[in-house]
Design an enzyme around this catalytic site. Structure first.
Site, PDB file in Angstrom:
ATOM      1  N   CYS A 292       9.017  -5.830  -0.496  1.00  0.00           N
ATOM      2  CA  CYS A 292       8.871  -5.135  -1.353  1.00  0.00           C
ATOM      3  C   CYS A 292       8.133  -3.754  -0.883  1.00  0.00           C
ATOM      4  O   CYS A 292       8.273  -2.729  -0.899  1.00  0.00           O
ATOM      5  CB  CYS A 292       7.947  -5.757  -2.441  1.00  0.00           C
ATOM      6  SG  CYS A 292       7.574  -4.639  -3.769  1.00  0.00           S
ATOM      7  N   CYS A 293       7.089  -4.091   0.154  1.00  0.00           N
ATOM      8  CA  CYS A 293       6.245  -2.903   0.606  1.00  0.00           C
ATOM      9  C   CYS A 293       7.220  -2.084   1.657  1.00  0.00           C
ATOM     10  O   CYS A 293       7.134  -0.831   1.416  1.00  0.00           O
ATOM     11  CB  CYS A 293       4.999  -3.714   1.691  1.00  0.00           C
ATOM     12  SG  CYS A 293       3.916  -4.341   0.643  1.00  0.00           S
TER      13      CYS A 293
ATOM     14  N   CYS B  14      -1.086  -0.979  -4.896  1.00  0.00           N
ATOM     15  CA  CYS B  14      -0.513  -1.273  -6.099  1.00  0.00           C
ATOM     16  C   CYS B  14      -1.244  -2.171  -7.012  1.00  0.00           C
ATOM     17  O   CYS B  14      -1.969  -2.977  -6.662  1.00  0.00           O
ATOM     18  CB  CYS B  14       0.913  -1.998  -5.683  1.00  0.00           C
ATOM     19  SG  CYS B  14       1.969  -0.826  -4.885  1.00  0.00           S
TER      20      CYS B  14
ATOM     21  N   CYS C  10      -0.905  -5.802  -6.767  1.00  0.00           N
ATOM     22  CA  CYS C  10      -1.519  -6.700  -5.612  1.00  0.00           C
ATOM     23  C   CYS C  10      -2.755  -6.058  -5.154  1.00  0.00           C
ATOM     24  O   CYS C  10      -3.123  -6.349  -4.042  1.00  0.00           O
ATOM     25  CB  CYS C  10      -0.456  -5.907  -4.510  1.00  0.00           C
ATOM     26  SG  CYS C  10       1.139  -6.467  -4.751  1.00  0.00           S
TER      27      CYS C  10
ATOM     28  N   CYS D  56       0.375  -3.495   5.012  1.00  0.00           N
ATOM     29  CA  CYS D  56       1.573  -3.473   4.181  1.00  0.00           C
ATOM     30  C   CYS D  56       2.747  -2.798   4.982  1.00  0.00           C
ATOM     31  O   CYS D  56       3.741  -2.810   4.460  1.00  0.00           O
ATOM     32  CB  CYS D  56       1.367  -2.432   2.894  1.00  0.00           C
ATOM     33  SG  CYS D  56       0.973  -1.094   3.597  1.00  0.00           S
TER      34      CYS D  56
HETATM   35  S1  ADX Z   1      -2.509  -0.092   3.157  1.00  0.00           S
HETATM   36  O1  ADX Z   1      -2.530  -1.436   3.616  1.00  0.00           O
HETATM   37  O2  ADX Z   1      -2.245   0.048   1.844  1.00  0.00           O
HETATM   38  O3  ADX Z   1      -1.756   0.885   4.008  1.00  0.00           O
HETATM   39  P1  ADX Z   1      -5.076   1.149   2.515  1.00  0.00           P
HETATM   40  O4  ADX Z   1      -4.881   1.144   1.162  1.00  0.00           O
HETATM   41  O5  ADX Z   1      -6.335   0.606   3.210  1.00  0.00           O
HETATM   42  O6  ADX Z   1      -4.152   0.262   3.310  1.00  0.00           O
HETATM   43  O7  ADX Z   1      -4.960   2.643   2.927  1.00  0.00           O
HETATM   44  C1  ADX Z   1      -4.910   3.360   4.376  1.00  0.00           C
HETATM   45  C2  ADX Z   1      -4.423   4.468   4.456  1.00  0.00           C
HETATM   46  O8  ADX Z   1      -3.007   4.327   4.545  1.00  0.00           O
HETATM   47  C3  ADX Z   1      -4.635   5.535   3.442  1.00  0.00           C
HETATM   48  O9  ADX Z   1      -5.999   6.115   3.631  1.00  0.00           O
HETATM   49  C4  ADX Z   1      -3.528   6.261   3.368  1.00  0.00           C
HETATM   50  O10 ADX Z   1      -3.755   7.347   4.491  1.00  0.00           O
HETATM   51  C5  ADX Z   1      -2.441   5.491   3.800  1.00  0.00           C
HETATM   52  N1  ADX Z   1      -1.803   5.001   2.472  1.00  0.00           N
HETATM   53  C6  ADX Z   1      -1.877   3.919   1.739  1.00  0.00           C
HETATM   54  N2  ADX Z   1      -1.254   3.862   0.814  1.00  0.00           N
HETATM   55  C7  ADX Z   1      -0.810   4.990   0.632  1.00  0.00           C
HETATM   56  C8  ADX Z   1       0.206   5.541  -0.437  1.00  0.00           C
HETATM   57  N3  ADX Z   1       0.506   4.923  -1.497  1.00  0.00           N
HETATM   58  N4  ADX Z   1       0.620   6.830  -0.288  1.00  0.00           N
HETATM   59  C9  ADX Z   1      -0.013   7.519   0.754  1.00  0.00           C
HETATM   60  N5  ADX Z   1      -0.711   6.978   1.898  1.00  0.00           N
HETATM   61  C10 ADX Z   1      -1.241   5.721   1.728  1.00  0.00           C
HETATM   62 FE1  SF4 Z   2       5.459  -4.149  -3.840  1.00  0.00          FE
HETATM   63 FE2  SF4 Z   2       2.796  -5.164  -3.901  1.00  0.00          FE
HETATM   64 FE3  SF4 Z   2       3.552  -3.976  -1.643  1.00  0.00          FE
HETATM   65 FE4  SF4 Z   2       3.089  -2.618  -3.841  1.00  0.00          FE
HETATM   66  S1  SF4 Z   2       1.701  -3.665  -2.468  1.00  0.00           S
HETATM   67  S2  SF4 Z   2       4.902  -2.423  -2.558  1.00  0.00           S
HETATM   68  S3  SF4 Z   2       3.994  -3.868  -5.344  1.00  0.00           S
HETATM   69  S4  SF4 Z   2       4.276  -6.012  -2.449  1.00  0.00           S
END
Ligand code: ADX
Ligand code: SF4
Length: 226
Positions: free
Chosen positions: A102-103, A185, A188, A213
């Site tokens: 999904c990620c 998300c 999650c 992710c």
């Molecule tokens: S992550 O596991 O979702 O990558 P986190 O939420 O701690 O980790 O985000 C770390 C960095 O990844 C953010 O500061 C941003 O730079 C980038 N990032 C995470 N999610 C997104 C997103 N949906 N859109 C753009 N950048 C993102």
């Molecule tokens: Fe899918 Fe959850 Fe990953 Fe978002 S954080 S892309 S809903 S598995």
């Protein structure tokens, strides 16, 4: 070096460069600095289709507040359709494998599109976020996407981030007022309680070592996946 100096240096030597923004407080700090100093750094958001309503309303709010373009990348609708048809929309609760798929579909593949043609990208990651980020460098090469990656807030504390937000009256996601300390998300992410790791609310049903992710794979995780 101050944040604006670091970002100026990156823009001068690594253009075209983009900030990946999840609209976290960290990403808002960087966005605010980019806007205040008129830096030539693009900002993009990966709209996974599963973001919180508060996150989406923050995106609307900052569009009026900052005179910069926010590029939004969405997942391939056919990929999403196939995943949902085969496994169900919330299949990520069922296994780490389906969660990673999904990620991959909703974040990692759109990230590849967002980074196409760029020389570097910038994130809001901090060392304090989690054990998996304890050794995070401020500047690194991203072998997965084949370009440079900067984490200019790597050494910042959570308090420093919020100090900046207050000083410059930066808009922030209202979910932080409800106990969230890391926001991804909606299905999650959940709030954390005092004493928990800031990212304990992410994929809370999984064991800690799986909790990335795919945007920022670590060596330990790559070894795990192999
Ligand atoms: S992550 O596991 O979702 O990558 P986190 O939420 O701690 O980790 O985000 C770390 C960095 O990844 C953010 O500061 C941003 O730079 C980038 N990032 C995470 N999610 C997104 C997103 N949906 N859109 C753009 N950048 C993102
Ligand atoms: Fe899918 Fe959850 Fe990953 Fe978002 S954080 S892309 S809903 S598995």
């Amino acid at each position: 070096m101050k944040l604006e100096g670091t970002l100026q240096h990156i823009a001068a030597h690594f253009s075209p460069v983009a900030l990946a923004s999840s609209l976290s407080a960290e990403d808002m700090v960087i966005t605010d600095t980019i806007a205040r100093f008129g830096l030539p750094i693009e900002v993009f958001v990966l709209d996974t289709g599963r973001l919180h309503a508060d996150t989406l309303s923050l995106l609307n709010e900052i569009r009026t507040r900052y005179p910069i373009a926010f590029n939004v990348y969405e997942p391939d609708p056919r990929g999403v359709e196939q995943y949902v048809a085969a496994h169900g929309r919330d299949a990520f609760y069922g296994s780490v494998e389906l969660r990673k798929r999904c990620c991959e579909l909703r974040k990692v593949e759109p990230l590849r599109r967002a980074l196409a043609g760029k020389r570097a990208w910038i994130t809001g990651q901090r060392r304090e976020h989690a054990a998996s980020r304890a050794a995070l460098a401020e500047s690194e090469f991203d072998p997965d996407n084949g370009l440079h990656k900067f984490n200019p807030l790597a050494a910042w504390s959570e308090a420093e981030v919020w100090q900046y937000v207050r000083t410059h009256q930066v808009p922030y996601n209202r979910l932080y007022d409800q106990g969230y300390r890391s926001i991804g998300c909606a299905p999650c992410t959940r709030p954390v309680v005092a004493g928990e790791d800031p990212r304990a609310g992410r994929w809370w049903w999984e064991i800690a070592e799986h909790k990335e992710c795919g945007l920022h794979p670590r060596k330990r995780e790559l070894a795990h996946a192999g």
